[in-house]
Write a protein that holds these residues in place. Sequence first.
Motif, PDB file in Angstrom:
ATOM      1  N   THR A   1       0.666  -1.128   0.097  1.00  0.00           N
ATOM      2  CA  THR A   1      -0.194   0.012  -0.006  1.00  0.00           C
ATOM      3  C   THR A   1       0.930   1.301  -0.024  1.00  0.00           C
ATOM      4  N   VAL A   2       0.364   2.258  -0.784  1.00  0.00           N
ATOM      5  CA  VAL A   2       0.935   3.472  -0.567  1.00  0.00           C
ATOM      6  C   VAL A   2       0.014   4.524  -0.389  1.00  0.00           C
ATOM      7  N   TYR A   3       0.568   5.415   0.617  1.00  0.00           N
ATOM      8  CA  TYR A   3      -0.359   6.403   1.228  1.00  0.00           C
ATOM      9  C   TYR A   3       0.064   7.967   0.803  1.00  0.00           C
ATOM     10  N   LEU A   4      -0.974   8.756   0.642  1.00  0.00           N
ATOM     11  CA  LEU A   4      -0.645   9.940   0.456  1.00  0.00           C
ATOM     12  C   LEU A   4      -1.673  10.924   1.487  1.00  0.00           C
ATOM     13  N   HIS A   5      -0.698  11.355   2.512  1.00  0.00           N
ATOM     14  CA  HIS A   5      -1.222  12.192   3.703  1.00  0.00           C
ATOM     15  C   HIS A   5      -1.211  13.515   3.224  1.00  0.00           C
ATOM     16  N   MET A   6      -2.402  14.117   3.396  1.00  0.00           N
ATOM     17  CA  MET A   6      -2.706  15.517   2.772  1.00  0.00           C
ATOM     18  C   MET A   6      -3.292  16.510   3.919  1.00  0.00           C
ATOM     19  N   THR A   7      -2.518  17.465   3.904  1.00  0.00           N
ATOM     20  CA  THR A   7      -2.943  18.334   4.988  1.00  0.00           C
ATOM     21  C   THR A   7      -2.962  19.760   4.614  1.00  0.00           C
ATOM     22  N   ASN A   8      -3.587  20.642   5.341  1.00  0.00           N
ATOM     23  CA  ASN A   8      -3.938  21.812   4.898  1.00  0.00           C
ATOM     24  C   ASN A   8      -4.744  22.131   3.718  1.00  0.00           C
ATOM     25  N   LEU A   9      -5.554  21.254   3.463  1.00  0.00           N
ATOM     26  CA  LEU A   9      -6.309  21.213   1.973  1.00  0.00           C
ATOM     27  C   LEU A   9      -7.005  22.373   1.753  1.00  0.00           C
ATOM     28  N   LYS A  10      -6.936  22.766   0.455  1.00  0.00           N
ATOM     29  CA  LYS A  10      -7.447  24.072   0.053  1.00  0.00           C
ATOM     30  C   LYS A  10      -8.641  23.497  -1.018  1.00  0.00           C
ATOM     31  N   PRO A  11      -9.592  24.365  -1.139  1.00  0.00           N
ATOM     32  CA  PRO A  11     -10.733  24.117  -2.312  1.00  0.00           C
ATOM     33  C   PRO A  11     -10.100  23.711  -3.573  1.00  0.00           C
ATOM     34  N   GLU A  12      -9.034  24.245  -4.224  1.00  0.00           N
ATOM     35  CA  GLU A  12      -8.479  23.906  -5.300  1.00  0.00           C
ATOM     36  C   GLU A  12      -7.810  22.633  -5.255  1.00  0.00           C
ATOM     37  N   ASP A  13      -7.699  21.892  -4.104  1.00  0.00           N
ATOM     38  CA  ASP A  13      -7.232  20.328  -4.107  1.00  0.00           C
ATOM     39  C   ASP A  13      -8.566  19.543  -4.547  1.00  0.00           C
ATOM     40  N   THR A  14      -9.508  19.995  -4.663  1.00  0.00           N
ATOM     41  CA  THR A  14     -10.642  19.253  -5.143  1.00  0.00           C
ATOM     42  C   THR A  14     -10.639  18.458  -6.281  1.00  0.00           C
ATOM     43  N   ALA A  15     -10.612  17.317  -6.631  1.00  0.00           N
ATOM     44  CA  ALA A  15     -10.262  16.400  -7.827  1.00  0.00           C
ATOM     45  C   ALA A  15     -10.493  14.885  -7.387  1.00  0.00           C
ATOM     46  N   VAL A  16     -10.507  14.377  -8.428  1.00  0.00           N
ATOM     47  CA  VAL A  16     -10.540  12.655  -8.454  1.00  0.00           C
ATOM     48  C   VAL A  16      -9.040  12.452  -8.362  1.00  0.00           C
ATOM     49  N   TYR A  17      -8.398  11.774  -7.423  1.00  0.00           N
ATOM     50  CA  TYR A  17      -7.177  11.318  -7.239  1.00  0.00           C
ATOM     51  C   TYR A  17      -7.193   9.978  -7.626  1.00  0.00           C
ATOM     52  N   TYR A  18      -6.011   9.757  -8.444  1.00  0.00           N
ATOM     53  CA  TYR A  18      -5.714   8.404  -8.910  1.00  0.00           C
ATOM     54  C   TYR A  18      -4.429   7.920  -8.588  1.00  0.00           C
ATOM     55  N   CYS A  19      -4.179   6.457  -8.212  1.00  0.00           N
ATOM     56  CA  CYS A  19      -2.887   6.038  -8.188  1.00  0.00           C
ATOM     57  C   CYS A  19      -2.383   5.238  -9.361  1.00  0.00           C
ATOM     58  N   ALA A  20      -0.974   5.195  -9.653  1.00  0.00           N
ATOM     59  CA  ALA A  20      -0.768   4.565 -10.717  1.00  0.00           C
ATOM     60  C   ALA A  20       0.509   3.738 -10.543  1.00  0.00           C
ATOM     61  N   ALA A  21       0.732   2.737 -11.184  1.00  0.00           N
ATOM     62  CA  ALA A  21       1.934   1.850 -11.256  1.00  0.00           C
ATOM     63  C   ALA A  21       2.648   1.416 -12.476  1.00  0.00           C
ATOM     64  N   ASP A  22       4.056   1.374 -12.461  1.00  0.00           N
ATOM     65  CA  ASP A  22       4.719   0.836 -13.433  1.00  0.00           C
ATOM     66  C   ASP A  22       6.049   0.578 -13.066  1.00  0.00           C
ATOM     67  N   ARG A  23       6.735  -0.217 -14.085  1.00  0.00           N
ATOM     68  CA  ARG A  23       8.141  -0.387 -13.742  1.00  0.00           C
ATOM     69  C   ARG A  23       8.834   0.536 -14.844  1.00  0.00           C
TER      70      ARG A  23
END
Length: 124
Positions: A78-100
């Motif tokens: 598992t990979v985590y993304l800890h987000m703090t001090n969020l702003k309205p402009e951070d509103t979005a769909v967040y995707y994770c991706a993987a590759d070699r």
Amino acid sequence: EVQLVESGGGLVQAGGSLTLSCAGSGFFFDDYAIGWFRQAPGKEREAVSCISNDDHSKYYGDFVKGRFTISSDSVQNTVYLHMTNLKPEDTAVYYCAADRPADAADYCSDFFYWGQGTQVTVAS
């Protein structure tokens, strides 16, 4: 079969925090670079943060400015993304991706496997 499942999105007030999770399966986690991307309505997808597969180097988009932290747990795949001090402009769909990555130094530019995304909405 490589699968990525994001979770942890939701509605939060400006200034609040969220931690997104990306659970991977079907591949050896330590061989893959993992990235977080986001796409807001009417905007292009942009890279938020990536972690490399070899030395766990980390990349952050300029707009993060110390607010987000990416981390990896190879035991939990598992990979985590800890987000703090969020702003309205951070509103979005967040995707994770993987590759070699073909070039170990270029670990945040080209991904083949993608999750379905998780919505993050920051209210002002």
